[in-house]
Design a protein around this motif. Structure first.
Motif, PDB file in Angstrom:
ATOM      1  N   GLU A  14      15.888 -50.556 -22.229  1.00 15.90           N
ATOM      2  CA  GLU A  14      14.952 -50.649 -21.109  1.00 15.90           C
ATOM      3  C   GLU A  14      14.148 -49.372 -20.938  1.00 15.90           C
ATOM      4  OE1 GLU A  14      14.148 -53.445 -19.389  1.00 15.90           O
ATOM      5  OE2 GLU A  14      15.499 -54.444 -20.770  1.00 15.90           O
ATOM      6  N   THR A  15      13.789 -48.759 -22.038  1.00  8.92           N
ATOM      7  CA  THR A  15      12.947 -47.571 -22.026  1.00  8.92           C
ATOM      8  C   THR A  15      11.494 -47.997 -22.182  1.00  8.92           C
ATOM      9  OG1 THR A  15      14.692 -46.257 -23.036  1.00  8.92           O
ATOM     10  CG2 THR A  15      12.453 -45.391 -23.186  1.00  8.92           C
ATOM     11  N   VAL A  16      10.617 -47.420 -21.380  1.00 11.01           N
ATOM     12  CA  VAL A  16       9.191 -47.710 -21.456  1.00 11.01           C
ATOM     13  C   VAL A  16       8.481 -46.425 -21.888  1.00 11.01           C
ATOM     14  CG1 VAL A  16       7.140 -48.429 -20.176  1.00 11.01           C
ATOM     15  CG2 VAL A  16       9.356 -49.451 -19.649  1.00 11.01           C
ATOM     16  N   TRP A  17       7.700 -46.511 -22.956  1.00 13.80           N
ATOM     17  CA  TRP A  17       6.928 -45.379 -23.455  1.00 13.80           C
ATOM     18  C   TRP A  17       5.463 -45.632 -23.138  1.00 13.80           C
ATOM     19  CZ3 TRP A  17       9.475 -41.335 -25.740  1.00 13.80           C
ATOM     20  CH2 TRP A  17      10.790 -41.571 -26.121  1.00 13.80           C
ATOM     21  N   ILE A  18       4.791 -44.647 -22.560  1.00  7.14           N
ATOM     22  CA  ILE A  18       3.385 -44.776 -22.186  1.00  7.14           C
ATOM     23  C   ILE A  18       2.621 -43.614 -22.808  1.00  7.14           C
ATOM     24  CG2 ILE A  18       1.748 -44.807 -20.265  1.00  7.14           C
ATOM     25  CD1 ILE A  18       4.090 -45.884 -18.539  1.00  7.14           C
ATOM     26  N   ALA A  19       1.452 -43.906 -23.373  1.00  6.21           N
ATOM     27  CA  ALA A  19       0.668 -42.855 -24.023  1.00  6.21           C
ATOM     28  C   ALA A  19      -0.820 -43.089 -23.802  1.00  6.21           C
ATOM     29  CB  ALA A  19       0.955 -42.846 -25.529  1.00  6.21           C
ATOM     30  N   GLY A  20      -1.581 -42.022 -23.941  1.00  3.39           N
ATOM     31  CA  GLY A  20      -3.031 -42.128 -24.016  1.00  3.39           C
ATOM     32  C   GLY A  20      -3.753 -42.435 -22.724  1.00  3.39           C
ATOM     33  N   GLN A  21      -3.258 -41.953 -21.599  1.00  3.82           N
ATOM     34  CA  GLN A  21      -3.950 -42.188 -20.340  1.00  3.82           C
ATOM     35  C   GLN A  21      -4.993 -41.095 -20.152  1.00  3.82           C
ATOM     36  OE1 GLN A  21      -3.161 -45.160 -18.933  1.00  3.82           O
ATOM     37  NE2 GLN A  21      -1.924 -45.194 -20.776  1.00  3.82           N
ATOM     38  N   ILE A  22      -6.244 -41.486 -20.090  1.00  7.11           N
ATOM     39  CA  ILE A  22      -7.340 -40.523 -19.999  1.00  7.11           C
ATOM     40  C   ILE A  22      -8.194 -40.803 -18.767  1.00  7.11           C
ATOM     41  CG2 ILE A  22      -7.367 -40.122 -22.491  1.00  7.11           C
ATOM     42  CD1 ILE A  22      -9.785 -41.989 -22.682  1.00  7.11           C
ATOM     43  N   GLY A  23      -9.201 -39.972 -18.544  1.00  9.58           N
ATOM     44  CA  GLY A  23     -10.041 -40.062 -17.351  1.00  9.58           C
ATOM     45  C   GLY A  23     -11.133 -41.101 -17.428  1.00  9.58           C
ATOM     46  N   CYS A  24     -10.814 -42.269 -17.933  1.00  4.63           N
ATOM     47  CA  CYS A  24     -11.782 -43.365 -18.017  1.00  4.63           C
ATOM     48  C   CYS A  24     -11.372 -44.503 -17.092  1.00  4.63           C
ATOM     49  CB  CYS A  24     -11.871 -43.904 -19.445  1.00  4.63           C
ATOM     50  SG  CYS A  24     -12.715 -42.794 -20.580  1.00  4.63           S
ATOM     51  N   THR A  25     -12.366 -45.239 -16.631  1.00  6.39           N
ATOM     52  CA  THR A  25     -12.126 -46.416 -15.816  1.00  6.39           C
ATOM     53  C   THR A  25     -11.584 -47.537 -16.706  1.00  6.39           C
ATOM     54  OG1 THR A  25     -14.371 -47.201 -16.167  1.00  6.39           O
ATOM     55  CG2 THR A  25     -13.995 -45.795 -14.222  1.00  6.39           C
ATOM     56  N   PRO A  26     -11.050 -48.604 -16.102  1.00  7.44           N
ATOM     57  CA  PRO A  26     -10.542 -49.705 -16.918  1.00  7.44           C
ATOM     58  C   PRO A  26     -11.574 -50.309 -17.870  1.00  7.44           C
ATOM     59  CG  PRO A  26      -9.684 -49.885 -14.702  1.00  7.44           C
ATOM     60  CD  PRO A  26     -10.711 -48.776 -14.691  1.00  7.44           C
ATOM     61  N   ASP A  27     -12.865 -50.142 -17.581  1.00  9.12           N
ATOM     62  CA  ASP A  27     -13.897 -50.658 -18.495  1.00  9.12           C
ATOM     63  C   ASP A  27     -14.381 -49.566 -19.468  1.00  9.12           C
ATOM     64  OD1 ASP A  27     -15.219 -49.187 -16.585  1.00  9.12           O
ATOM     65  OD2 ASP A  27     -16.814 -50.640 -16.268  1.00  9.12           O
ATOM     66  N   ASN A  28     -13.540 -48.538 -19.665  1.00  9.83           N
ATOM     67  CA  ASN A  28     -13.753 -47.474 -20.663  1.00  9.83           C
ATOM     68  C   ASN A  28     -14.957 -46.574 -20.404  1.00  9.83           C
ATOM     69  OD1 ASN A  28     -11.469 -47.972 -22.236  1.00  9.83           O
ATOM     70  ND2 ASN A  28     -12.489 -49.699 -23.208  1.00  9.83           N
ATOM     71  N   ARG A  29     -15.293 -46.350 -19.130  1.00 13.34           N
ATOM     72  CA  ARG A  29     -16.353 -45.389 -18.797  1.00 13.34           C
ATOM     73  C   ARG A  29     -15.719 -44.122 -18.243  1.00 13.34           C
ATOM     74  NH1 ARG A  29     -20.130 -48.093 -14.774  1.00 13.34           N
ATOM     75  NH2 ARG A  29     -18.345 -49.402 -14.400  1.00 13.34           N
ATOM     76  N   LEU A  30     -16.141 -42.966 -18.762  1.00 12.45           N
ATOM     77  CA  LEU A  30     -15.654 -41.688 -18.269  1.00 12.45           C
ATOM     78  C   LEU A  30     -16.111 -41.518 -16.820  1.00 12.45           C
ATOM     79  CD1 LEU A  30     -14.147 -39.125 -19.214  1.00 12.45           C
ATOM     80  CD2 LEU A  30     -16.376 -38.154 -19.756  1.00 12.45           C
ATOM     81  N   VAL A  31     -15.192 -41.147 -15.930  1.00 12.21           N
ATOM     82  CA  VAL A  31     -15.553 -41.001 -14.526  1.00 12.21           C
ATOM     83  C   VAL A  31     -16.461 -39.793 -14.324  1.00 12.21           C
ATOM     84  CG1 VAL A  31     -13.497 -42.150 -13.623  1.00 12.21           C
ATOM     85  CG2 VAL A  31     -13.460 -39.709 -13.963  1.00 12.21           C
ATOM     86  N   ASP A  32     -17.330 -39.873 -13.351  1.00 12.10           N
ATOM     87  CA  ASP A  32     -18.193 -38.754 -12.967  1.00 12.10           C
ATOM     88  C   ASP A  32     -17.402 -37.815 -12.073  1.00 12.10           C
ATOM     89  OD1 ASP A  32     -20.426 -39.829 -14.277  1.00 12.10           O
ATOM     90  OD2 ASP A  32     -20.992 -41.018 -12.523  1.00 12.10           O
ATOM     91  N   GLY A  33     -17.837 -36.573 -11.987  1.00 18.67           N
ATOM     92  CA  GLY A  33     -17.228 -35.640 -11.054  1.00 18.67           C
ATOM     93  C   GLY A  33     -16.458 -34.522 -11.716  1.00 18.67           C
ATOM     94  N   GLY A  34     -16.550 -34.399 -13.026  1.00 18.09           N
ATOM     95  CA  GLY A  34     -15.910 -33.283 -13.709  1.00 18.09           C
ATOM     96  C   GLY A  34     -14.439 -33.501 -13.992  1.00 18.09           C
ATOM     97  N   LYS A  35     -13.789 -32.396 -14.364  1.00 17.33           N
ATOM     98  CA  LYS A  35     -12.387 -32.467 -14.790  1.00 17.33           C
ATOM     99  C   LYS A  35     -11.449 -32.940 -13.697  1.00 17.33           C
ATOM    100  CE  LYS A  35     -12.807 -29.028 -18.370  1.00 17.33           C
ATOM    101  NZ  LYS A  35     -12.531 -27.651 -18.748  1.00 17.33           N
ATOM    102  N   ALA A  36     -11.661 -32.497 -12.465  1.00 13.56           N
ATOM    103  CA  ALA A  36     -10.767 -32.911 -11.381  1.00 13.56           C
ATOM    104  C   ALA A  36     -10.785 -34.420 -11.213  1.00 13.56           C
ATOM    105  CB  ALA A  36     -11.157 -32.215 -10.079  1.00 13.56           C
ATOM    106  N   ALA A  37     -11.963 -35.021 -11.269  1.00  8.25           N
ATOM    107  CA  ALA A  37     -12.073 -36.480 -11.148  1.00  8.25           C
ATOM    108  C   ALA A  37     -11.451 -37.178 -12.347  1.00  8.25           C
ATOM    109  CB  ALA A  37     -13.539 -36.881 -11.002  1.00  8.25           C
ATOM    110  N   GLN A  38     -11.620 -36.597 -13.529  1.00  7.24           N
ATOM    111  CA  GLN A  38     -11.040 -37.197 -14.733  1.00  7.24           C
ATOM    112  C   GLN A  38      -9.515 -37.127 -14.701  1.00  7.24           C
ATOM    113  OE1 GLN A  38     -12.863 -35.473 -18.224  1.00  7.24           O
ATOM    114  NE2 GLN A  38     -14.906 -35.731 -17.351  1.00  7.24           N
ATOM    115  N   ILE A  39      -8.975 -36.011 -14.220  1.00  7.92           N
ATOM    116  CA  ILE A  39      -7.524 -35.878 -14.102  1.00  7.92           C
ATOM    117  C   ILE A  39      -6.988 -36.880 -13.080  1.00  7.92           C
ATOM    118  CG2 ILE A  39      -5.679 -34.342 -13.306  1.00  7.92           C
ATOM    119  CD1 ILE A  39      -7.356 -32.040 -14.603  1.00  7.92           C
ATOM    120  N   ALA A  40      -7.670 -37.019 -11.947  1.00  5.36           N
ATOM    121  CA  ALA A  40      -7.251 -38.001 -10.940  1.00  5.36           C
ATOM    122  C   ALA A  40      -7.263 -39.411 -11.524  1.00  5.36           C
ATOM    123  CB  ALA A  40      -8.163 -37.913  -9.717  1.00  5.36           C
TER     124      ALA A  40
END
Length: 76
Positions: A14-40
């Motif tokens: 019952e181990t779950v491995w998660i990888a590759g979470q980046i600062g993009c929206t579910p439709d693969n667009r990079l969020v506006d607002g710089g690094k802080a917004a991308q990290i959020a």
């Protein structure tokens, strides 16, 4: 992404491995607002992936994050 699997659940332990979470929206667009917004956004994506894996954040054992071109002033 078609290039890799972001969530894998291993039934035996019952181990779950998660990888590759980046600062993009579910439709693969990079969020506006710089690094802080991308990290959020990356952490919002992580929470969604954890939920999709049938878990909750308090069950996480380890999180490793990488920030490219890190400058603390960019994310304060």
């Amino acid at each position: 992404s078609a290039l890799f699997t972001q969530v894998v659940r291993a039934p035996a332990g019952e181990t779950v491995w998660i990888a590759g979470q980046i600062g993009c929206t579910p439709d693969n667009r990079l969020v506006d607002g710089g690094k802080a917004a991308q990290i959020a956004q990356a952490f919002a994506n992580l929470r969604a992936a954890i939920k999709a894996g049938g878990c909750s954040p308090d069950q996480c054992v380890r999180i490793t994050e990488y920030v490219v071109d890190y400058v603390q002033a960019d994310i304060v």
